[in-house]
Design an enzyme around this catalytic site. Structure first.
Site, PDB file in Angstrom:
ATOM      1  N   LYS A 131      43.861  34.443  44.029  1.00  0.00           N
ATOM      2  CA  LYS A 131      44.811  33.827  43.881  1.00  0.00           C
ATOM      3  C   LYS A 131      45.793  34.141  44.306  1.00  0.00           C
ATOM      4  CE  LYS A 131      45.237  31.124  40.050  1.00  0.00           C
ATOM      5  NZ  LYS A 131      45.967  30.518  38.809  1.00  0.00           N
ATOM      6  N   GLY A 189      41.052  44.744  37.615  1.00  0.00           N
ATOM      7  CA  GLY A 189      39.354  45.228  37.339  1.00  0.00           C
ATOM      8  C   GLY A 189      38.493  44.987  38.375  1.00  0.00           C
ATOM      9  N   GLY A 198      46.878  43.609  35.683  1.00  0.00           N
ATOM     10  CA  GLY A 198      47.944  42.673  35.434  1.00  0.00           C
ATOM     11  C   GLY A 198      49.369  43.236  35.384  1.00  0.00           C
ATOM     12  N   ARG A 228      36.086  51.455  32.221  1.00  0.00           N
ATOM     13  CA  ARG A 228      37.236  51.392  30.768  1.00  0.00           C
ATOM     14  C   ARG A 228      36.949  51.994  30.087  1.00  0.00           C
ATOM     15  NH1 ARG A 228      39.474  45.542  31.484  1.00  0.00           N
ATOM     16  NH2 ARG A 228      41.239  45.898  32.652  1.00  0.00           N
TER      17      ARG A 228
END
Ligand code: ADP
Ligand code: MG
Length: 404
Positions: free
Chosen positions: A202, A360, A384, A37
């Site tokens: 998830k 990420g 996200g 990043r």
């Protein structure tokens, strides 16, 4: 309206420009384990240095509790930036106020002042827009203009993402432009076959994107921890693997929808079942219809897709013309359970066409496994944010700089 870019800010020579970046790098103590990043932000700084601007850079790091916490200081980021950036880098241990404004006085064009973690101030992430606006006004007081280029946070209504862009003349930077360019190509007329590969922990995080992509994709490949909810929805026993039992019915609905739309659903046929969640846990490869037949029985956990599945996934991906991949296929942080993730990454490097890695942990995984960024069409800096973009949601941080 259209996305405002740097040129819309006019001449910037000698001006002090605030820059919101996403420098939320993974840390092991004070060691940065993936500086992707920081490197992805260098073109933004270079574009502003080229215009003769001085820069005040803001980022968040981790999830401190709205108060200073040395574990989440951005100081290690400043140290890495000093190595990568040819001009001066100054770290100031405040987020806003006189300490920042005074320090800008010593900056030369091209120099970077890195302010402390924005989330040390509770107003950054406050649910109350007036509190956020008050914090944004403090940030704005130190700069003449603002560039929003933290793509990883554009889906968040936060002070430095939304209210700051409204408080001073603002524009997006080159990183946001590059991300939007690629993500738009994934939604508008992608080359076919178009394959989406989903994994990670998830299933509930990924349901929105499955829903949005089913009408668009040709093939949906699923692995990782989320696959056990899908396997359970098909009636398989999954032992003690990750399972979101409350999502089984929703997943059943998506499976039916996929079938109706003619989307080819590609699931693992074998799983690496481990005796415990540990790097050196004994494990066996089992077919999906008998995941509880190993020595650990129903207490075994699936920590990776099996070798047969890994090879099948790699081949399907390599034969696609567009691939979007989000979420590791297994617990890649443990070498023994990283093979499925490696095979998927390998497939993306072998295909011809547009390959996009989002998320990420997925980005960290490909680097950890020794792949180079250049082997992929695009590695998104925002997990996200890229998922919400593909879901067709409105992103407040993009709207604040003129998009769409
Ligand atoms: P990304 O950040 O790329 O969007 P996620 O955050 O959704 O990805 O998921 C990443 C995490 O999923 C990793 O920490 C990985 O260890 C975990 N994971 C993948 N497969 C499994 C599994 N079978 N069991 C438990 N965790 C898993
Ligand atoms: Mg993640």
């Amino acid at each position: 309206m259209a996305l405002r870019t740097l040129d819309s800010l006019g001449p910037l020579a000698g001006k002090t420009v605030g820059v919101r970046l996403d420098l939320n790098v993974p840390l092991d103590g004070e060691t940065i384990t993936d500086d992707g990043r920081i490197r992805a932000a260098l073109p933004t700084l270079a574009a502003l240095a080229e215009k003769g601007a001085k820069m005040v850079v803001w980022s968040h790091l981790g999830r401190p509790d709205g108060a200073p916490d040395p574990r989440y200081s951005v100081q290690p980021v400043a140290a890495r930036l000093t190595e990568l950036w040819p001009h001066n880098v100054v770290f100031v241990d405040h987020t806003s106020g006189a300490a920042i404004t005074n320090a800008t006085g010593i900056l030369e064009p091209g120099d970077v002042l890195l302010a402390e973690n924005l989330r040390f101030d509770p107003r950054e992430t406050s649910k109350d827009p007036t509190e956020r606006a008050a914090f944004a006004a403090e940030l704005a007081a130190s700069v003449d203009a603002f560039v929003s280029d933290g793509f990883g946070v554009v889906h968040r209504a936060q002070a430095s993402v939304v209210e700051l862009a409204e408080a001073v003349p603002s524009a997006s930077g080159p990183l946001i432009a590059a991300e939007l360019d690629v993500l738009t190509r994934l939604t508008a007329d992608p080359a076919r076959p178009y394959t989406v590969v989903l994994g990670g922990s998830k299933v509930s995080d990924k349901l929105g994107v499955i829903d949005a992509l089913l009408p668009v994709v040709d093939r949906l490949v699923i692995g990782g921890g989320m696959v056990f909810t899908v396997l359970a929805a098909q009636g398989h026993q999954v032992g003690s693997s990750l399972l979101e039992a409350d999502q089984i019915d929703t997943v059943k609905g998506y499976l039916a929808d996929a079938k109706e739309r003619g989307v080819e659903l590609i699931l693992p046929t074998d799983i690496v079942m481990a005796e415990s969640f540990a790097a050196d846990a004994p494990s066996v490869v089992l077919p999906i219809d008998s995941l509880e037949t190993g020595p650990a029985g129903a207490s075994a956990l699936g920590l990776d897709i099996g070798p047969e599945s890994a090879e099948a996934f790699r081949r399907v991906i390599a034969a696609s013309a567009t691939v979007f991949w989000n979420g590791p296929m297994g617990v890649f942080e443990f070498d023994a359970f990283s093979h499925g993730t490696r095979a998927v990454a390998q497939g993306l490097t072998e295909m011809r066409g547009l390959s996009v890695v989002g998320g990420g942990d997925s980005a960290a995984a490909v680097r950890r496994l020794g792949f180079a960024d250049e082997q992929f069409g695009h590695i998104s800096t925002g997990g996200g944010a890229s998922l919400e973009f593909l879901e067709g949601k409105a992103l407040p941080g993009l709207e604040a700089v003129g998009w769409p």
